[in-house]
Scaffold this motif. Sequence first.
Motif, PDB file in Angstrom:
ATOM      1  N   LEU A 141       2.776 -45.044 -12.547  1.00 41.44           N
ATOM      2  CA  LEU A 141       3.734 -44.555 -13.392  1.00 41.44           C
ATOM      3  C   LEU A 141       3.478 -44.294 -14.761  1.00 41.44           C
ATOM      4  O   LEU A 141       3.668 -43.276 -15.345  1.00 41.44           O
ATOM      5  N   LEU A 161      10.902 -42.086 -12.172  1.00 39.31           N
ATOM      6  CA  LEU A 161      11.497 -43.090 -11.043  1.00 39.31           C
ATOM      7  C   LEU A 161      12.115 -42.631 -10.028  1.00 39.31           C
ATOM      8  O   LEU A 161      12.465 -42.653  -9.146  1.00 39.31           O
ATOM      9  N   LEU A 178      13.720 -51.278 -14.841  1.00 41.56           N
ATOM     10  CA  LEU A 178      13.100 -50.302 -14.062  1.00 41.56           C
ATOM     11  C   LEU A 178      14.111 -50.007 -12.705  1.00 41.56           C
ATOM     12  O   LEU A 178      13.608 -48.998 -11.843  1.00 41.56           O
TER      13      LEU A 178
END
Length: 617
Positions: free
Chosen positions: A388, A416, A455
């Motif tokens: 990421l 995400l 997250l």
Amino acid sequence: MEEVLKTLIRRVLGARPAEAPPEAAPAPGADGAAWVREGRVFVRDPEPGGRPAVLIPAPEVQVLVNDREIAGPTEVRAADRIEVIPRVREVPGRVAVQVAPDRLTATVELVPRRVERYHLVDSEPTPDLLLRVVADVELHCPLSYEEMLVRLVEQGVVRGINHALIKELVEKPREGRWVVAEGEPPLPPGDEWLEVPWLKESVGHPGERVDFRDFRRIPSVEPGDLLAVRQPAAPGSPGVGVDGQPVPPPEPRHLTLKAGFGARLSEDGHSVVATVSGRPAIEEYGDVRVIRVDPVLVHEGDVDLNSGNIRFKGNVKILGNVQDGMTVQASGTVEILGLVSGAHIYAGGNVLVIRENVVSSVIQAGPPTAWKELAGLLEELHAQMKQLYQAAHILYVHPQVKAQGARYGHLVLVLLENKFTRIPVLVGKVKAVTDASEVPVPPEMELLWQKIRVLGGLRAADLPDEGALAALMGEVAAVASYLRSQEQKPTDVILKYAANSRIEATGKVLVTGQGCFNTNIYAGGSVEINGVFRGGEIVAGGRVNVREAGSELGVRTVIRVPENHGIKLGKAYENVLLRVGNQTALLAQLSLAVEARLDARGRLDVNALPLEPEAGS
């Protein structure tokens, strides 16, 4: 050389026919005979009808009969001229000089020169005389004293020479390696060490070792207390090698201080202070010392319906009893001063019940399986976060993205939702496993959860920059590593007595009192029972030592260890089953000093002193 020896032998011994000394007349038709006296061969002729004596030479001597050398069995008579000339065998020697890599010693490898001189052994008269010899062995040093010194100088050895030893080796040589020169070793430096105010002894001081997991003493600190101070190293002094050149001292060992949970590192990196109340602890990772403070719960009374179950993220000390149906859970050490009856005790560290008994209870010491699962989830999460981070960086520096003024957090949120959908799933699993764990997770894990949950939803858009995501990645990796290290960290159970209970530990189990009855023990390390073990099972990852196993009634008692460990029982009754690796043995009678282990061929070897039943019993 051989011709010279022959001449000397003829001159000194004389070369005359060998005559036998007077003796009784032989029987008619008797064979001839030959024998050896004082290095000479004597011959007696046969009677009519008998055969002459036969002389068989030995390879260590030269035999001349009437000036002709013989190589095999030869008939001889009294009138023959027989000469025996001993041979001399020499084996060359060797001298090798070697200087140690640190230049502090020089050794000589000596193999003496070997000289073997042979002579005849006396023998009785016999028709077939096989000459027998013995050797006189002389050892000589291949080099003289002066030549040995020259050889040392050629190898650069000029200091600390042991002249007395060299003279001794020349005069009385013997095979071996000998240190013939020694330099002056450097004075070692003083390593950096920690001064730890809350311990009676300093930690890491030269020549001292302190067990940081010492559960018999639980120090405590308050916020602002000094936890550790790094003391400077002291330089060493150079020595002198056998070559006369200086030998520098080794570099001192340097320590790195780091602050863990509940602690703060000073700006200069030389000291650590507490930020919370609790129990201080030190962890060693090579030359790194991590100082932390673990919160400690001290429960003054019993654990019962009035107090409720105790679940605590840290160490627990119970001053009273743990009553039926109650549970004590802790991520650290559990110490119980009273009775444990019908209870469940779970600890991420050691468990101690050393004053009272454990009855109908379950005790588990060591990290639960949930911690191992968490470590795996965090390792996968770290790998996903790394991808990421790289993808977000590529987008963040792209000219079109920069032109639109996109925020870093917004880019992470988009990634995400569209590409790294596994990350929110992993965050959710971390939360679920944490909540379901019977034993509370470490404080580090709790703190990490508060950060990584960003997250798992829209709050990812609040990440300010790449540095924030990189820091979060580092914390995920650190906690995963910590959980993995706990899997390898042995945790012990120490108790006085147990009955109808189950005891589990990743390390050792020690029973100090009367012993165990109808109890199952599962240990990753060794099991030591100073009393009896009567009924139940022991499964250990190390050795097992029990003073007395089984009972007079033959109650089933099982003891199991891996193939590379053994079992020792001071006294054992009939029907005790021993298993080492995949080999088993069932004791058939009362025995003393029982010892079981696998032999070199992998078979179970049980040694014991059997006791016969008393007469009339």
